[in-house]
Design a protein around this motif. Structure first.
Motif, PDB file in Angstrom:
ATOM      1  N   ALA A  91       0.835  -1.206   0.000  1.00  0.00           N
ATOM      2  CA  ALA A  91       0.000   0.000   0.000  1.00  0.00           C
ATOM      3  C   ALA A  91       0.872   1.260   0.000  1.00  0.00           C
ATOM      4  CB  ALA A  91      -0.922  -0.003   1.214  1.00  0.00           C
ATOM      5  N   THR A  92       1.969   1.230   0.744  1.00  0.00           N
ATOM      6  CA  THR A  92       2.881   2.370   0.792  1.00  0.00           C
ATOM      7  C   THR A  92       3.520   2.612  -0.569  1.00  0.00           C
ATOM      8  OG1 THR A  92       3.349   1.991   3.133  1.00  0.00           O
ATOM      9  CG2 THR A  92       4.938   3.316   1.904  1.00  0.00           C
ATOM     10  N   LEU A  93       3.934   1.545  -1.239  1.00  0.00           N
ATOM     11  CA  LEU A  93       4.514   1.685  -2.576  1.00  0.00           C
ATOM     12  C   LEU A  93       3.508   2.288  -3.544  1.00  0.00           C
ATOM     13  CD1 LEU A  93       6.424  -1.716  -2.873  1.00  0.00           C
ATOM     14  CD2 LEU A  93       7.449   0.544  -2.581  1.00  0.00           C
ATOM     15  N   GLN A  94       2.290   1.813  -3.475  1.00  0.00           N
ATOM     16  CA  GLN A  94       1.248   2.327  -4.364  1.00  0.00           C
ATOM     17  C   GLN A  94       0.990   3.812  -4.095  1.00  0.00           C
ATOM     18  OE1 GLN A  94      -2.637   0.569  -3.822  1.00  0.00           O
ATOM     19  NE2 GLN A  94      -3.296   1.131  -5.885  1.00  0.00           N
ATOM     20  N   GLN A  95       0.912   4.177  -2.828  1.00  0.00           N
ATOM     21  CA  GLN A  95       0.662   5.575  -2.477  1.00  0.00           C
ATOM     22  C   GLN A  95       1.791   6.488  -2.941  1.00  0.00           C
ATOM     23  OE1 GLN A  95       0.085   5.276   1.750  1.00  0.00           O
ATOM     24  NE2 GLN A  95      -1.846   4.160   1.527  1.00  0.00           N
ATOM     25  N   ALA A  96       3.021   5.949  -2.975  1.00  0.00           N
ATOM     26  CA  ALA A  96       4.169   6.744  -3.406  1.00  0.00           C
ATOM     27  C   ALA A  96       4.253   6.873  -4.925  1.00  0.00           C
ATOM     28  CB  ALA A  96       5.460   6.127  -2.872  1.00  0.00           C
ATOM     29  N   GLY A  97       3.429   6.107  -5.639  1.00  0.00           N
ATOM     30  CA  GLY A  97       3.399   6.226  -7.098  1.00  0.00           C
ATOM     31  C   GLY A  97       4.156   5.150  -7.845  1.00  0.00           C
ATOM     32  N   PHE A  98       4.417   4.014  -7.188  1.00  0.00           N
ATOM     33  CA  PHE A  98       5.101   2.912  -7.850  1.00  0.00           C
ATOM     34  C   PHE A  98       4.088   1.892  -8.360  1.00  0.00           C
ATOM     35  CE2 PHE A  98       8.338   4.513  -4.820  1.00  0.00           C
ATOM     36  CZ  PHE A  98       9.290   4.911  -5.747  1.00  0.00           C
ATOM     37  N   VAL A  99       4.354   1.342  -9.525  1.00  0.00           N
ATOM     38  CA  VAL A  99       3.423   0.425 -10.180  1.00  0.00           C
ATOM     39  C   VAL A  99       4.182  -0.823 -10.639  1.00  0.00           C
ATOM     40  CG1 VAL A  99       1.894   2.289 -10.929  1.00  0.00           C
ATOM     41  CG2 VAL A  99       3.766   1.555 -12.423  1.00  0.00           C
ATOM     42  N   ASP A 100       3.429  -1.786 -11.158  1.00  0.00           N
ATOM     43  CA  ASP A 100       4.017  -3.028 -11.690  1.00  0.00           C
ATOM     44  C   ASP A 100       4.931  -3.687 -10.657  1.00  0.00           C
ATOM     45  OD1 ASP A 100       2.729  -2.444 -14.097  1.00  0.00           O
ATOM     46  OD2 ASP A 100       4.468  -1.362 -14.880  1.00  0.00           O
ATOM     47  N   VAL A 101       4.467  -3.740  -9.429  1.00  0.00           N
ATOM     48  CA  VAL A 101       5.300  -4.232  -8.325  1.00  0.00           C
ATOM     49  C   VAL A 101       5.380  -5.755  -8.364  1.00  0.00           C
ATOM     50  CG1 VAL A 101       5.581  -4.353  -5.823  1.00  0.00           C
ATOM     51  CG2 VAL A 101       4.701  -2.245  -6.892  1.00  0.00           C
ATOM     52  N   GLN A 102       6.608  -6.269  -8.342  1.00  0.00           N
ATOM     53  CA  GLN A 102       6.863  -7.707  -8.219  1.00  0.00           C
ATOM     54  C   GLN A 102       7.401  -7.972  -6.821  1.00  0.00           C
ATOM     55  OE1 GLN A 102       9.372  -9.142 -11.491  1.00  0.00           O
ATOM     56  NE2 GLN A 102       8.848  -7.296 -12.639  1.00  0.00           N
ATOM     57  N   TRP A 103       6.788  -8.898  -6.114  1.00  0.00           N
ATOM     58  CA  TRP A 103       7.127  -9.191  -4.710  1.00  0.00           C
ATOM     59  C   TRP A 103       7.659 -10.618  -4.635  1.00  0.00           C
ATOM     60  CZ3 TRP A 103       6.484  -6.101  -0.264  1.00  0.00           C
ATOM     61  CH2 TRP A 103       6.589  -6.760   0.962  1.00  0.00           C
ATOM     62  N   GLU A 104       8.963 -10.758  -4.451  1.00  0.00           N
ATOM     63  CA  GLU A 104       9.608 -12.066  -4.410  1.00  0.00           C
ATOM     64  C   GLU A 104      10.108 -12.352  -2.992  1.00  0.00           C
ATOM     65  OE1 GLU A 104      13.393 -14.464  -6.471  1.00  0.00           O
ATOM     66  OE2 GLU A 104      12.908 -12.408  -7.095  1.00  0.00           O
ATOM     67  N   VAL A 105       9.485 -13.312  -2.329  1.00  0.00           N
ATOM     68  CA  VAL A 105       9.894 -13.678  -0.969  1.00  0.00           C
ATOM     69  C   VAL A 105      11.237 -14.401  -1.032  1.00  0.00           C
ATOM     70  CG1 VAL A 105       9.291 -15.042   1.069  1.00  0.00           C
ATOM     71  CG2 VAL A 105       7.509 -13.801  -0.184  1.00  0.00           C
ATOM     72  N   MET A 106      12.170 -13.994  -0.172  1.00  0.00           N
ATOM     73  CA  MET A 106      13.541 -14.466  -0.252  1.00  0.00           C
ATOM     74  C   MET A 106      13.973 -15.376   0.893  1.00  0.00           C
ATOM     75  SD  MET A 106      14.588 -13.243  -3.096  1.00  0.00           S
ATOM     76  CE  MET A 106      16.334 -13.629  -2.970  1.00  0.00           C
ATOM     77  N   ASN A 107      13.086 -15.671   1.834  1.00  0.00           N
ATOM     78  CA  ASN A 107      13.500 -16.419   3.025  1.00  0.00           C
ATOM     79  C   ASN A 107      14.199 -17.734   2.706  1.00  0.00           C
ATOM     80  OD1 ASN A 107      11.535 -14.414   3.959  1.00  0.00           O
ATOM     81  ND2 ASN A 107      11.670 -15.466   5.935  1.00  0.00           N
ATOM     82  N   ASP A 108      13.668 -18.491   1.766  1.00  0.00           N
ATOM     83  CA  ASP A 108      14.270 -19.792   1.442  1.00  0.00           C
ATOM     84  C   ASP A 108      15.663 -19.643   0.844  1.00  0.00           C
ATOM     85  OD1 ASP A 108      12.026 -21.050   2.370  1.00  0.00           O
ATOM     86  OD2 ASP A 108      11.187 -21.479   0.389  1.00  0.00           O
ATOM     87  N   ARG A 109      15.941 -18.521   0.218  1.00  0.00           N
ATOM     88  CA  ARG A 109      17.274 -18.255  -0.345  1.00  0.00           C
ATOM     89  C   ARG A 109      18.205 -17.661   0.708  1.00  0.00           C
ATOM     90  NH1 ARG A 109      17.996 -16.593  -5.358  1.00  0.00           N
ATOM     91  NH2 ARG A 109      20.161 -17.089  -4.835  1.00  0.00           N
ATOM     92  N   TRP A 110      17.662 -16.754   1.510  1.00  0.00           N
ATOM     93  CA  TRP A 110      18.501 -16.037   2.465  1.00  0.00           C
ATOM     94  C   TRP A 110      18.921 -16.892   3.654  1.00  0.00           C
ATOM     95  CZ3 TRP A 110      15.980 -10.504   3.197  1.00  0.00           C
ATOM     96  CH2 TRP A 110      16.145  -9.764   2.020  1.00  0.00           C
ATOM     97  N   LEU A 111      18.010 -17.707   4.174  1.00  0.00           N
ATOM     98  CA  LEU A 111      18.315 -18.433   5.410  1.00  0.00           C
ATOM     99  C   LEU A 111      19.544 -19.318   5.296  1.00  0.00           C
ATOM    100  CD1 LEU A 111      17.712 -19.068   8.321  1.00  0.00           C
ATOM    101  CD2 LEU A 111      15.937 -20.676   7.579  1.00  0.00           C
ATOM    102  N   PRO A 112      19.713 -20.128   4.245  1.00  0.00           N
ATOM    103  CA  PRO A 112      20.955 -20.913   4.144  1.00  0.00           C
ATOM    104  C   PRO A 112      22.208 -20.033   4.099  1.00  0.00           C
ATOM    105  CG  PRO A 112      19.303 -21.759   2.626  1.00  0.00           C
ATOM    106  CD  PRO A 112      18.777 -20.454   3.143  1.00  0.00           C
ATOM    107  N   PHE A 113      22.134 -18.905   3.409  1.00  0.00           N
ATOM    108  CA  PHE A 113      23.282 -17.996   3.352  1.00  0.00           C
ATOM    109  C   PHE A 113      23.598 -17.451   4.736  1.00  0.00           C
ATOM    110  CE2 PHE A 113      25.147 -13.806   3.141  1.00  0.00           C
ATOM    111  CZ  PHE A 113      26.140 -13.926   2.187  1.00  0.00           C
ATOM    112  N   ILE A 114      22.557 -17.027   5.452  1.00  0.00           N
ATOM    113  CA  ILE A 114      22.745 -16.454   6.787  1.00  0.00           C
ATOM    114  C   ILE A 114      23.323 -17.494   7.747  1.00  0.00           C
ATOM    115  CG2 ILE A 114      21.448 -15.583   8.786  1.00  0.00           C
ATOM    116  CD1 ILE A 114      19.555 -14.245   6.651  1.00  0.00           C
ATOM    117  N   ALA A 115      22.835 -18.733   7.637  1.00  0.00           N
ATOM    118  CA  ALA A 115      23.342 -19.803   8.500  1.00  0.00           C
ATOM    119  C   ALA A 115      24.816 -20.100   8.203  1.00  0.00           C
ATOM    120  CB  ALA A 115      22.498 -21.058   8.324  1.00  0.00           C
ATOM    121  N   THR A 116      25.161 -20.148   6.932  1.00  0.00           N
ATOM    122  CA  THR A 116      26.558 -20.408   6.556  1.00  0.00           C
ATOM    123  C   THR A 116      27.461 -19.272   6.988  1.00  0.00           C
ATOM    124  OG1 THR A 116      25.870 -21.761   4.675  1.00  0.00           O
ATOM    125  CG2 THR A 116      28.090 -20.854   4.608  1.00  0.00           C
ATOM    126  N   ARG A 117      26.995 -18.045   6.841  1.00  0.00           N
ATOM    127  CA  ARG A 117      27.780 -16.884   7.268  1.00  0.00           C
ATOM    128  C   ARG A 117      28.096 -16.951   8.756  1.00  0.00           C
ATOM    129  NH1 ARG A 117      25.278 -10.813   7.093  1.00  0.00           N
ATOM    130  NH2 ARG A 117      23.882 -11.781   8.629  1.00  0.00           N
TER     131      ARG A 117
END
Length: 305
Positions: free
Chosen positions: A228-254
């Protein structure tokens, strides 16, 4: 350099309400120490943007965010890359640029780009500017230490693209002025690439405590609130990609690698900063393991005029 000598713990600005006092990763003594180690093995004149990247990078998946942003911004377009007649440099705003590792790689890999790095913390801004000068990229990677909600970067000229990775999470609940300033900084039709945190599920008291303390994240919206905040600011064509499955292994290895290198890290950074960095890495791992904290990769465009 000691952590205390290098630290600016609080930033008073409408762009952020975070207290960075517990974040060893934001201590520029860390990067100075790592640079000292690098220069033991390589002459300063031979240091490249890639050499400085690991010590400058504070996000996940190495340089993948920069690579995905470059694809989305079409920086590798054949006509643009070859300097075709009539083409002009892509201008990129890197908001919350930190030590500017991504910005320097973009400038090095796509030399017809101009990246403006906006960083609010003066000590990090100064360190980033020094690194950029070391590798001779100061003409296409420029640095401004400004509060974007009060001072428009680039003399007020809008940018083709907005890039921001793990920076907006440090902003409090009153984000509308920041998003308005970011939107104003992008040309109509311009592209936006953001990686950020959000509340994937209701945050527990422990989540909130750790985020506000060690992670300097005073507030997180839900997905619905964020969109909603993005829309109010005037951004369109928003793609929302959840990253938890990618980030968690990296964070654990780090975190595991950092613990495994305790002797080396203590020798380079000292016991206090090593302990602080260890707490930061383990806290982020704990937060993502519990699962209420969400990570997202956002691609969007500013609405055309």
């Amino acid at each position: 350099m000691s952590p205390d000598a290098a630290r600016k713990t609080e930033v008073s600005s409408e762009a952020t309400t975070a207290n960075f006092g517990g974040m060893g990763i934001y201590v520029d003594g860390r990067t100075a120490n790592e640079l000292g180690e690098l220069l033991k093995t390589k002459p300063a004149a031979d240091v490249t943007a890639r050499d400085l990247y690991n010590m400058s990078c504070m996000h996940y998946l190495e340089d993948e965010p920069m690579q995905r942003a470059a694809e989305f911004f079409e920086l590798g377009d054949t006509g643009f890359a070859s300097g075709a007649a009539g083409s002009s440099p892509h201008t990129i705003l890197d908001f919350g640029s930190g030590f500017a590792g991504d910005a320097r790689l973009i400038a090095a890999d796509y030399p017809r780009c101009k990246v403006t790095c906006v960083e609010l913390q003066p000590h990090i801004h100064a360190a980033a500017e020094h690194f950029t000068a070391m590798v001779g990229l100061q003409q296409c990677c420029v640095h401004e230490c400004v509060d974007i909600t009060h001072t428009a970067p680039n003399g007020g000229a809008p940018f083709d693209h907005l890039f921001s990775v793990l920076a907006i999470l440090h902003v409090g609940a009153e984000r509308s002025k920041l998003w308005g300033a970011l939107a104003a900084a992008v040309k109509p039709g311009g592209s936006v690439y953001i990686e950020d945190y959000y509340a994937a599920a209701p945050l527990s008291a422990r989540d909130t405590e750790q985020l506000a303390g060690v992670v300097a994240c005073p507030y997180l919206p839900s997905k619905e609130e964020y969109l909603a905040t993005l829309q109010q600011a005037g951004f369109v064509d928003v793609q929302w990609e959840v990253m938890n499955d990618r980030w968690l292994p990296f964070i654990a290895t780090r975190e595991e690698r950092f613990r495994g290198a305790a002797e080396r890290n203590t020798a380079v950074h000292g016991a206090a900063l090593t302990a602080e960095l260890g707490l930061f890495y383990s806290t982020v791992l704990e937060l993502f393991t519990r699962g209420n904290l969400g990570g997202v990769r956002i691609r969007a465009r500013k609405a055309a005029a």
